[in-house]
Design an enzyme around this catalytic site. Structure first.
Site, PDB file in Angstrom:
ATOM      1  N   GLU A 228       0.877  -1.171   0.000  1.00 42.70           N
ATOM      2  CA  GLU A 228       0.000   0.000   0.000  1.00 42.70           C
ATOM      3  C   GLU A 228       0.912   1.218   0.000  1.00 42.70           C
ATOM      4  O   GLU A 228       1.549   1.546   1.014  1.00 42.70           O
ATOM      5  CB  GLU A 228      -0.889  -0.004   1.246  1.00 42.70           C
ATOM      6  CG  GLU A 228      -1.851   1.166   1.313  1.00 42.70           C
ATOM      7  CD  GLU A 228      -3.210   0.876   0.690  1.00 42.70           C
ATOM      8  OE1 GLU A 228      -4.081   1.741   0.773  1.00 42.70           O
ATOM      9  OE2 GLU A 228      -3.385  -0.223   0.125  1.00 42.70           O
ATOM     10  N   CYS A 262      -2.288   8.871   3.302  1.00 41.61           N
ATOM     11  CA  CYS A 262      -2.220   8.496   1.891  1.00 41.61           C
ATOM     12  C   CYS A 262      -3.510   8.810   1.161  1.00 41.61           C
ATOM     13  O   CYS A 262      -3.514   9.002  -0.049  1.00 41.61           O
ATOM     14  CB  CYS A 262      -1.855   7.024   1.746  1.00 41.61           C
ATOM     15  SG  CYS A 262      -2.969   5.898   2.600  1.00 41.61           S
TER      16      CYS A 262
END
Length: 473
Positions: A228, A262
């Site tokens: 990720e 993020c």
């Protein structure tokens, strides 16, 4: 190894990173205990993890101050720590049924005398390398379902934010059945690199540059990896949107946790028809935002957790202004009490040649571009190496969803922003350089930690070699 405090700027903590030999020893210890752990029923493992959830709640008085010192923020640290027991209880409740559904028995095949069953076999040892922006959440978001699957787990949090490790490990020690299969270690880059050689599956959350190294190491070790990585999330604001409400959503989705997430919105594309009122409202709301200095219990956003990230954000702002961008608010990293702060920064007249549009910022910076038609907006939003998530705001959900379906992103928030931080049920893939591997959201968050073994049963006569004699064809 000395650790900097994000609020004071002083090195007031230290860790002793595990070396290669110590990592190997810890991995072996966990691997040895995993067989007994996997032999327990899912309900039994869930019961043990529920005990751990209770232990974490009982120790929040020690965990939250450590997490606060790690990150320099108050309220979000409380939310982060208090949310982990909920994650544990959710997986403990859901995993047994998901596992049962994933193991069908006596399924018919195209051959009448042959049936199959599926057996889920957990990876023995899962390694987790987690980042500094949400230290506790992202250390455990992969670990909890892996434990429920029957894996042992070795976690190496970021060396930037390691203070929470000790009080969290104190909770693990209170659950004897868990100590053999879960370890959270202090370490730096070489520690994390060493882990890859000793685990069967690696989960990494962090930058694209480091994620690429982890992915290459995993490929060399011939193990799967869930990566990720970074994002440069766009938000498209359609002409039918309410400009004041859209500005409020864009601001919140961009600057929560000082933009150190993020899923933060890092690019905004607004329709020409509402650009002026949108920008006017966005600037007014941005200038009302307060720093949590000097009182950590007051204000909206805290300091940069990682000193280098402040330098990156400032460099991108300076690059944009130098190339012709107009600065409407914020713009300068301030040193307050030793901490590095940046007030919400809004830029217009930005172009794709500027790093603030092309590169991940990870700060409270909002570059805004105006578009004439939706095709142009979609083109600009998709012009990126990243594809983690995105957002579209319109006058109706249906209108926004039509545009959302055209975006190259793993998750798109519709008439909101950064919704992946609020819900976990929807499985999503990372597009572009934003990651690889199965989704950590939804049922996949658990099922990725299993290999599937097919048990194929013959109830009739097994074929003899004579059946394959040439003269029979």
């Amino acid at each position: 190894m000395k650790i900097r405090n994000p609020r004071t700027g002083k090195a007031d903590y230290a860790i002793a990173p595990l070396d290669v030999e110590a990592v190997a020893d810890e991995a072996k210890r966990l691997r040895d205990a995993q067989k007994d752990w996997a032999a327990k029923t899912p309900e039994a493992r869930g019961g043990i993890l529920l005990q751990w959830a209770d232990a974490i709640e009982a120790n929040l008085g020690d965990i939250i101050p450590a997490l606060t010192a790690d990150t320099g923020r108050g309220g979000i640290s409380k939310i982060e720590a208090a949310g982990v027991p909920g994650q544990i209880r959710r997986w403990a409740a859901m995993a047994p049924q998901l596992m049962a559904d994933g193991q069908p028995v006596d399924q018919p095949t195209s051959v009448p005398t042959i049936t199959t069953s599926t057996r889920l076999v957990p990876y023995a040892l899962v390694g987790v390398i987690s980042p500094w922006n949400f230290p506790m959440t992202l250390a455990l978001i992969d670990a909890i379902p892996a434990l429920m699957a029957g894996s042992a787990v070795l976690i190496k949090p970021s060396e930037v934010t390691p203070r929470f490790i000790k009080p969290l490990m104190e909770t693990v020690k209170k659950i004897p059945a868990l100590t053999g299969v879960l370890s959270i270690i202090e370490g730096d880059g070489p520690t994390g690199a060493a882990m890859v050689d000793h685990v069967d599956y690696v989960c990494f959350t962090g930058s694209v540059a480091t994620g690429r190294k982890v992915g290459e190491a995993a490929a060399k070790a011939f193990i799967p990896a869930s990566l990720e990585l970074g994002g440069k999330d766009p938000m498209i604001v359609l002409a039918s949107a309410d400009p004041e409400k859209a500005a409020a959503t864009a601001l919140r989705a961009s600057i929560v946790n000082t933009g150190q997430a993020c899923q933060s919105i890092e690019r905004v594309y607004v329709a020409q028809a509402i650009a002026d009122p949108f920008l006017t409202s966005l600037v007014a709301q941005a200038e009302a935002v307060q720093l949590n200095h000097p009182d950590i219990n007051q204000g909206h956003i805290g300091p940069f957790i990682f000193e280098k990230q402040a330098q990156i954000a400032q460099s991108q702002i300076d690059d944009a202004v130098k190339k012709g961008a107009e600065l409407l608010s914020g713009g300068k990293v301030e040193k307050l009490g030793g901490g590095l702060y940046l007030r919400p920064t809004i830029l217009t007249n930005v172009t794709s040649s500027m790093t603030v549009i092309s590169d991940e910022n990870f700060g409270p910076v909002i570059p805004v571009r105006v578009f004439d038609d939706v095709d142009e907006a979609v083109m600009m939003a998709n012009h990126s190496q990243f594809g983690l998530s995105a957002a579209v705001i319109g006058g109706s959900v249906d209108e926004a969803e039509i545009v959302a379906s055209r975006l190259n992103a793993g998750a798109v928030s519709i008439n909101d922003g950064s919704l992946t931080s609020m819900v976990w049920e929807a499985e999503k893939s990372s597009f572009g350089h934003s990651g690889l591997g199965a989704s950590r959201m939804g049922a996949s968050g658990l099922m990725r930690f299993f290999r599937k073994q097919a048990l194929i049963r013959q109830s009739g006569e097994a074929a003899r070699i004579e059946a394959f004699a040439e003269e029979n064809f």
